[in-house]
Design a protein around this motif. Structure first.
Motif, PDB file in Angstrom:
ATOM      1  N   TYR A 242       0.854  -1.183   0.000  1.00  0.00           N
ATOM      2  CA  TYR A 242       0.000   0.000   0.000  1.00  0.00           C
ATOM      3  C   TYR A 242       0.891   1.233   0.000  1.00  0.00           C
ATOM      4  O   TYR A 242       1.964   1.242   0.611  1.00  0.00           O
ATOM      5  CB  TYR A 242      -0.893   0.012   1.239  1.00  0.00           C
ATOM      6  N   GLU A 243       0.457   2.264  -0.690  1.00  0.00           N
ATOM      7  CA  GLU A 243       1.229   3.503  -0.729  1.00  0.00           C
ATOM      8  C   GLU A 243       1.417   4.036   0.694  1.00  0.00           C
ATOM      9  O   GLU A 243       0.520   3.954   1.520  1.00  0.00           O
ATOM     10  CB  GLU A 243       0.504   4.542  -1.593  1.00  0.00           C
ATOM     11  N   ASP A 244       2.588   4.548   0.960  1.00  0.00           N
ATOM     12  CA  ASP A 244       2.948   5.114   2.263  1.00  0.00           C
ATOM     13  C   ASP A 244       2.959   4.083   3.388  1.00  0.00           C
ATOM     14  O   ASP A 244       2.681   4.405   4.534  1.00  0.00           O
ATOM     15  CB  ASP A 244       2.044   6.297   2.632  1.00  0.00           C
ATOM     16  N   THR A 245       3.283   2.838   3.072  1.00  0.00           N
ATOM     17  CA  THR A 245       3.482   1.827   4.111  1.00  0.00           C
ATOM     18  C   THR A 245       4.806   2.117   4.806  1.00  0.00           C
ATOM     19  O   THR A 245       5.820   2.353   4.156  1.00  0.00           O
ATOM     20  CB  THR A 245       3.513   0.409   3.506  1.00  0.00           C
ATOM     21  N   LEU A 246       4.810   2.104   6.133  1.00  0.00           N
ATOM     22  CA  LEU A 246       6.038   2.312   6.895  1.00  0.00           C
ATOM     23  C   LEU A 246       6.769   0.980   7.009  1.00  0.00           C
ATOM     24  O   LEU A 246       6.209   0.002   7.522  1.00  0.00           O
ATOM     25  CB  LEU A 246       5.720   2.872   8.282  1.00  0.00           C
ATOM     26  N   TYR A 247       7.999   0.917   6.492  1.00  0.00           N
ATOM     27  CA  TYR A 247       8.828  -0.286   6.539  1.00  0.00           C
ATOM     28  C   TYR A 247      10.020  -0.073   7.454  1.00  0.00           C
ATOM     29  O   TYR A 247      10.502   1.048   7.603  1.00  0.00           O
ATOM     30  CB  TYR A 247       9.368  -0.636   5.145  1.00  0.00           C
ATOM     31  N   ARG A 248      10.523  -1.165   8.010  1.00  0.00           N
ATOM     32  CA  ARG A 248      11.781  -1.172   8.739  1.00  0.00           C
ATOM     33  C   ARG A 248      12.733  -2.098   7.986  1.00  0.00           C
ATOM     34  O   ARG A 248      12.438  -3.272   7.779  1.00  0.00           O
ATOM     35  CB  ARG A 248      11.612  -1.666  10.167  1.00  0.00           C
ATOM     36  N   ALA A 249      13.869  -1.562   7.593  1.00  0.00           N
ATOM     37  CA  ALA A 249      14.931  -2.350   6.953  1.00  0.00           C
ATOM     38  C   ALA A 249      16.008  -2.604   8.004  1.00  0.00           C
ATOM     39  O   ALA A 249      16.584  -1.657   8.540  1.00  0.00           O
ATOM     40  CB  ALA A 249      15.510  -1.602   5.763  1.00  0.00           C
ATOM     41  N   THR A 250      16.253  -3.870   8.321  1.00  0.00           N
ATOM     42  CA  THR A 250      17.291  -4.261   9.277  1.00  0.00           C
ATOM     43  C   THR A 250      18.389  -4.957   8.477  1.00  0.00           C
ATOM     44  O   THR A 250      18.109  -5.867   7.697  1.00  0.00           O
ATOM     45  CB  THR A 250      16.714  -5.195  10.348  1.00  0.00           C
ATOM     46  N   VAL A 251      19.631  -4.533   8.691  1.00  0.00           N
ATOM     47  CA  VAL A 251      20.726  -4.959   7.817  1.00  0.00           C
ATOM     48  C   VAL A 251      21.846  -5.632   8.608  1.00  0.00           C
ATOM     49  O   VAL A 251      22.221  -5.175   9.685  1.00  0.00           O
ATOM     50  CB  VAL A 251      21.284  -3.743   7.041  1.00  0.00           C
ATOM     51  N   ARG A 252      22.355  -6.738   8.022  1.00  0.00           N
ATOM     52  CA  ARG A 252      23.577  -7.394   8.491  1.00  0.00           C
ATOM     53  C   ARG A 252      24.519  -7.495   7.306  1.00  0.00           C
ATOM     54  O   ARG A 252      24.071  -7.632   6.169  1.00  0.00           O
ATOM     55  CB  ARG A 252      23.300  -8.814   8.990  1.00  0.00           C
ATOM     56  N   THR A 253      25.824  -7.435   7.572  1.00  0.00           N
ATOM     57  CA  THR A 253      26.809  -7.562   6.499  1.00  0.00           C
ATOM     58  C   THR A 253      27.903  -8.547   6.907  1.00  0.00           C
ATOM     59  O   THR A 253      28.104  -8.825   8.091  1.00  0.00           O
ATOM     60  CB  THR A 253      27.459  -6.203   6.150  1.00  0.00           C
ATOM     61  N   TYR A 254      28.618  -9.021   5.887  1.00  0.00           N
ATOM     62  CA  TYR A 254      29.742  -9.942   6.100  1.00  0.00           C
ATOM     63  C   TYR A 254      30.865  -9.548   5.152  1.00  0.00           C
ATOM     64  O   TYR A 254      30.629  -9.202   3.992  1.00  0.00           O
ATOM     65  CB  TYR A 254      29.306 -11.375   5.814  1.00  0.00           C
ATOM     66  N   TRP A 255      32.091  -9.629   5.662  1.00  0.00           N
ATOM     67  CA  TRP A 255      33.280  -9.438   4.839  1.00  0.00           C
ATOM     68  C   TRP A 255      34.238 -10.564   5.185  1.00  0.00           C
ATOM     69  O   TRP A 255      34.601 -10.763   6.345  1.00  0.00           O
ATOM     70  CB  TRP A 255      33.898  -8.078   5.115  1.00  0.00           C
ATOM     71  N   GLY A 256      34.645 -11.323   4.184  1.00  0.00           N
ATOM     72  CA  GLY A 256      35.484 -12.501   4.378  1.00  0.00           C
ATOM     73  C   GLY A 256      36.800 -12.213   5.079  1.00  0.00           C
ATOM     74  O   GLY A 256      37.264 -13.011   5.890  1.00  0.00           O
ATOM     75  N   GLU A 257      37.433 -11.079   4.788  1.00  0.00           N
ATOM     76  CA  GLU A 257      38.717 -10.777   5.411  1.00  0.00           C
ATOM     77  C   GLU A 257      38.570 -10.465   6.896  1.00  0.00           C
ATOM     78  O   GLU A 257      39.492 -10.676   7.664  1.00  0.00           O
ATOM     79  CB  GLU A 257      39.405  -9.635   4.667  1.00  0.00           C
ATOM     80  N   ARG A 258      37.412  -9.963   7.290  1.00  0.00           N
ATOM     81  CA  ARG A 258      37.137  -9.725   8.699  1.00  0.00           C
ATOM     82  C   ARG A 258      36.670 -11.029   9.352  1.00  0.00           C
ATOM     83  O   ARG A 258      36.900 -11.271  10.527  1.00  0.00           O
ATOM     84  CB  ARG A 258      36.069  -8.635   8.826  1.00  0.00           C
ATOM     85  N   GLY A 259      35.949 -11.833   8.560  1.00  0.00           N
ATOM     86  CA  GLY A 259      35.492 -13.138   9.028  1.00  0.00           C
ATOM     87  C   GLY A 259      34.318 -13.104   9.986  1.00  0.00           C
ATOM     88  O   GLY A 259      34.043 -14.090  10.659  1.00  0.00           O
ATOM     89  N   THR A 260      33.623 -11.987  10.061  1.00  0.00           N
ATOM     90  CA  THR A 260      32.505 -11.886  10.990  1.00  0.00           C
ATOM     91  C   THR A 260      31.305 -11.225  10.319  1.00  0.00           C
ATOM     92  O   THR A 260      31.443 -10.467   9.371  1.00  0.00           O
ATOM     93  CB  THR A 260      32.862 -11.049  12.237  1.00  0.00           C
ATOM     94  N   THR A 261      30.136 -11.507  10.865  1.00  0.00           N
ATOM     95  CA  THR A 261      28.909 -10.846  10.458  1.00  0.00           C
ATOM     96  C   THR A 261      28.669  -9.673  11.410  1.00  0.00           C
ATOM     97  O   THR A 261      28.842  -9.816  12.617  1.00  0.00           O
ATOM     98  CB  THR A 261      27.724 -11.829  10.531  1.00  0.00           C
TER      99      THR A 261
END
Length: 127
Positions: free
Chosen positions: A98-117
């Motif tokens: 529906y137009e003007d729906t309020l969403y929440r975007a929750t983000v996780r990332t990973y980088w192999g050289e760091r080795g952690t999420t």
């Protein structure tokens, strides 16, 4: 002459304040840097995209998208970078919401050289 100059400055100040206040109420498009990639939302196309940066080893960006007060579909997806054989970005259409729906975007990332999420937090926006 001083009065004219002061009036002109006041007018410019009012115009600038009006634009500053009106800007957030216009299109909800945004770009959000999340450490190992970027999240973008295009309000005109009703599309949200995740892109893991294509440098320095394997990376991914995962987005969990949920409507805050109902009214639209929920999504979870991951974009892998070109080290996984996937250059570019991965997008989801919100055109069915529906137009003007309020969403929440929750983000996780990973980088192999760091080795952690890493949890990158959440951001709310209107579709």
């Amino acid at each position: 002459m001083k009065l004219l100059f002061k009036t002109m400055l006041a007018g410019i100040g009012v115009a600038a304040a009006t634009l500053a206040i009106a800007q957030p109420a216009s299109a909800a498009s945004f770009s959000w840097g999340v450490g190992d990639g970027i999240i973008t939302y295009d309000d005109g196309a009703d599309r949200i995209c995740a892109q893991a940066y294509n440098s320095e080893g394997q990376r991914w960006v995962e987005v969990k998208l949920t409507p805050v007060n109902g009214g639209g579909p929920s999504y979870t997806w991951r974009d892998n970078n070109n080290a996984y054989g996937h250059p570019g970005s991965t997008c989801r259409s919100l055109a069915t919401a529906y137009e003007d729906t309020l969403y929440r975007a929750t983000v996780r990332t990973y980088w192999g050289e760091r080795g952690t999420t890493v949890s990158r937090g959440s951001r709310n926006f209107n579709s």
